[in-house]
Design an enzyme around this catalytic site. Structure first.
Site, PDB file in Angstrom:
ATOM      1  N   SER A  89      32.626  43.689  34.120  1.00 57.03           N
ATOM      2  CA  SER A  89      33.447  43.480  35.313  1.00 57.03           C
ATOM      3  C   SER A  89      32.637  43.584  36.599  1.00 57.03           C
ATOM      4  O   SER A  89      33.106  43.191  37.670  1.00 57.03           O
ATOM      5  CB  SER A  89      34.598  44.492  35.351  1.00 57.03           C
ATOM      6  N   GLY A 118      37.620  42.015  32.906  1.00 59.26           N
ATOM      7  CA  GLY A 118      36.617  40.996  33.193  1.00 59.26           C
ATOM      8  C   GLY A 118      36.394  40.851  34.684  1.00 59.26           C
ATOM      9  O   GLY A 118      37.140  41.398  35.503  1.00 59.26           O
ATOM     10  N   GLY A 175      35.551  38.740  38.492  1.00 60.41           N
ATOM     11  CA  GLY A 175      35.931  37.569  39.262  1.00 60.41           C
ATOM     12  C   GLY A 175      37.409  37.469  39.589  1.00 60.41           C
ATOM     13  O   GLY A 175      38.209  38.361  39.327  1.00 60.41           O
ATOM     14  N   CYS A 219      43.395  45.408  32.923  1.00 58.24           N
ATOM     15  CA  CYS A 219      42.629  44.995  34.096  1.00 58.24           C
ATOM     16  C   CYS A 219      42.799  43.490  34.362  1.00 58.24           C
ATOM     17  O   CYS A 219      43.880  43.061  34.724  1.00 58.24           O
ATOM     18  CB  CYS A 219      41.167  45.399  33.941  1.00 58.24           C
ATOM     19  N   LEU A 220      41.780  42.667  34.156  1.00 54.96           N
ATOM     20  CA  LEU A 220      41.944  41.229  34.353  1.00 54.96           C
ATOM     21  C   LEU A 220      43.021  40.684  33.423  1.00 54.96           C
ATOM     22  O   LEU A 220      43.783  39.784  33.801  1.00 54.96           O
ATOM     23  CB  LEU A 220      40.620  40.499  34.111  1.00 54.96           C
ATOM     24  N   GLN A 267      46.210  41.071  35.097  1.00 53.76           N
ATOM     25  CA  GLN A 267      46.397  40.080  36.158  1.00 53.76           C
ATOM     26  C   GLN A 267      46.780  38.717  35.581  1.00 53.76           C
ATOM     27  O   GLN A 267      47.638  38.011  36.138  1.00 53.76           O
ATOM     28  CB  GLN A 267      45.118  39.978  36.988  1.00 53.76           C
ATOM     29  N   ASN A 291      38.336  49.485  37.908  1.00 58.01           N
ATOM     30  CA  ASN A 291      37.236  48.673  38.403  1.00 58.01           C
ATOM     31  C   ASN A 291      37.731  47.250  38.595  1.00 58.01           C
ATOM     32  O   ASN A 291      37.688  46.441  37.678  1.00 58.01           O
ATOM     33  CB  ASN A 291      36.049  48.692  37.434  1.00 58.01           C
ATOM     34  N   GLY A 305      38.521  44.066  41.887  1.00 56.43           N
ATOM     35  CA  GLY A 305      38.588  43.651  43.276  1.00 56.43           C
ATOM     36  C   GLY A 305      39.805  42.815  43.589  1.00 56.43           C
ATOM     37  O   GLY A 305      40.076  42.517  44.750  1.00 56.43           O
ATOM     38  N   PHE A 306      40.534  42.401  42.539  1.00 57.60           N
ATOM     39  CA  PHE A 306      41.769  41.629  42.687  1.00 57.60           C
ATOM     40  C   PHE A 306      42.903  42.423  42.051  1.00 57.60           C
ATOM     41  O   PHE A 306      42.671  43.286  41.193  1.00 57.60           O
ATOM     42  CB  PHE A 306      41.639  40.259  42.035  1.00 57.60           C
ATOM     43  N   HIS A 338      42.093  51.390  33.241  1.00 52.53           N
ATOM     44  CA  HIS A 338      41.382  51.343  31.963  1.00 52.53           C
ATOM     45  C   HIS A 338      41.807  52.509  31.065  1.00 52.53           C
ATOM     46  O   HIS A 338      41.302  53.624  31.207  1.00 52.53           O
ATOM     47  CB  HIS A 338      39.871  51.400  32.192  1.00 52.53           C
ATOM     48  N   GLU A 360      41.031  53.023  28.038  1.00 58.43           N
ATOM     49  CA  GLU A 360      39.938  53.485  27.165  1.00 58.43           C
ATOM     50  C   GLU A 360      39.059  54.501  27.872  1.00 58.43           C
ATOM     51  O   GLU A 360      38.306  55.245  27.228  1.00 58.43           O
ATOM     52  CB  GLU A 360      39.110  52.290  26.689  1.00 58.43           C
TER      53      GLU A 360
END
Length: 351
Positions: A46, A215, A217, A242-243, A246, A284, A286-287, A323, A325
């Site tokens: 990430s 992940g 981006g 996380c990603l 999203q 972790n 940014g989006f 996260h 985990e």
């Protein structure tokens, strides 16, 4: 050792001592507030295309170990530290080709990124090799993180079995998956097969459950990945992290936004709206999924109100932004994975 610098796109220059690989590293400058887990941070996919500032005053003081790796190699392009805590850490970074600077005023750098937001930057190991004015022109020519799709460069090229033994079969879709996710799934009782970011949904649906990984981006450009997630809903239990969270949000009609400076660290408070409990979590990203008052938004960030979790019972899907985990981080959220795997076994007490 030579003198280097970190240059931000707003012209801010932070000088320090080069302690690892020689060269220049371009990317997005971000900071993480984790007090431990520096090796896990640098090898977390990430952090692809990012220059990581550690807010902890000393980094590298407990050495390095292959068991702490979250992937085969470093994904962070550069590291900024106040003080290098051990030569083993510096040598490992050099072997990984990571530009690293210590004696950086990380407090000032963090405050700048907090106030102005994450921004394009370059880390230069030897200030004699690239003048600041020249470096700034190159930085300003780099694409911003918003609108950038990165998962294809960190995902596996082909499926593979990560954890062969378990009571249920889980397909882990790799958008930049950390190794600790597969390990925690295994400890919860799952056999884990890892799949590329773009995979046949019909094949994924043959498993007992599908986990959408973390992940790097911007999730918005991941149109094909989002369509695959949408095609899985209602067919097989899905859990996003996380990603993956999203993408589940996008697949169900929610919006994602770029955060000013992101959530990175192991001390982020998240409210579980259903129980009223506050979880201290590792994050972790940014989006994020934009704030929502809908009933499916089960968890929210106590920092900014962004959606930290979903539950869609009718679609057999749920997710968390943080996260569970916890590699590294607090263990408050471990039960998220354990309950999900237990639910795949048909355990009436799971959930």
């Amino acid at each position: 050792m030579t003198q280097g610098y970190l240059l931000l796109e707003d012209g801010g220059v932070f000088r320090g001592r080069s302690v690892a690989a020689a060269g220049t590293a371009f990317g997005e400058a971000v900071f993480t507030t984790g007090m431990t887990g520096y090796q896990e941070t640098v090898t977390d996919p990430s952090y692809a295309e990012q220059l990581v500032c550690f807010t902890a005053p000393m980094v590298g003081n407990y050495g390095v170990d292959d068991g702490r790796l979250e992937s085969e190699a470093s994904h962070a392009r550069a590291v900024a530290m106040r003080r290098l805590g051990g030569e083993d850490w510096a040598l490992w970074l050099a072997e990984q080709g990571v530009v690293a600077l210590d004696e950086i005023d990380t407090r000032a750098l963090t405050l700048r990124l907090r106030d102005a937001g994450a921004m394009r930057a370059v880390a230069v190991s030897d200030e004699r090799g690239l003048a600041v004015d020249e470096a700034l022109d190159i930085v300003l020519a780099q694409p911003p993180m918003e609108g950038t799709a990165l998962v294809a460069q960190v995902s596996t090229a082909a499926p593979y079995v990560a954890e062969p033994e378990g009571d249920v079969r889980v397909a882990l879709v790799d958008y930049g998956a950390k190794r600790s996710i597969a390990r925690r799934l295994s400890r919860a009782g799952a056999a884990v097969t890892v799949f590329p970011n773009v995979s046949d949904p019909d094949e994924l649906a043959t498993f007992d459950g599908v986990l959408l990984s973390n992940g790097p981006g911007d999730p918005a450009p991941l149109v094909e990945e989002t369509e695959i997630v949408r095609s899985l809903l209602g067919r097989v239990p899905v859990l996003g992290i996380c990603l993956g969270h999203q993408l589940l949000g996008l697949a169900t009609g929610h919006e994602t936004v770029k955060l000013p400076f992101g959530h990175r660290g192991a001390n982020h408070p998240v409210l579980d709206r259903r129980s009223g409990r506050v979880l201290v979590t590792s994050q972790n990203h940014g989006f994020a999924v934009a704030p929502s008052e809908t009933s499916e938004a089960t968890h929210v960030s106590l920092y900014d109100g962004t959606v930290e979790g979903f539950d869609f019972p009718e679609l057999r899907a749920s997710s968390v932004q943080f996260h569970p985990e916890a590699g590294p981080g607090p263990h408050d959220a471990w039960p998220v994975l354990e309950r999900w795997v237990a639910g795949l076994t048909g355990d009436p007490d799971a959930g």
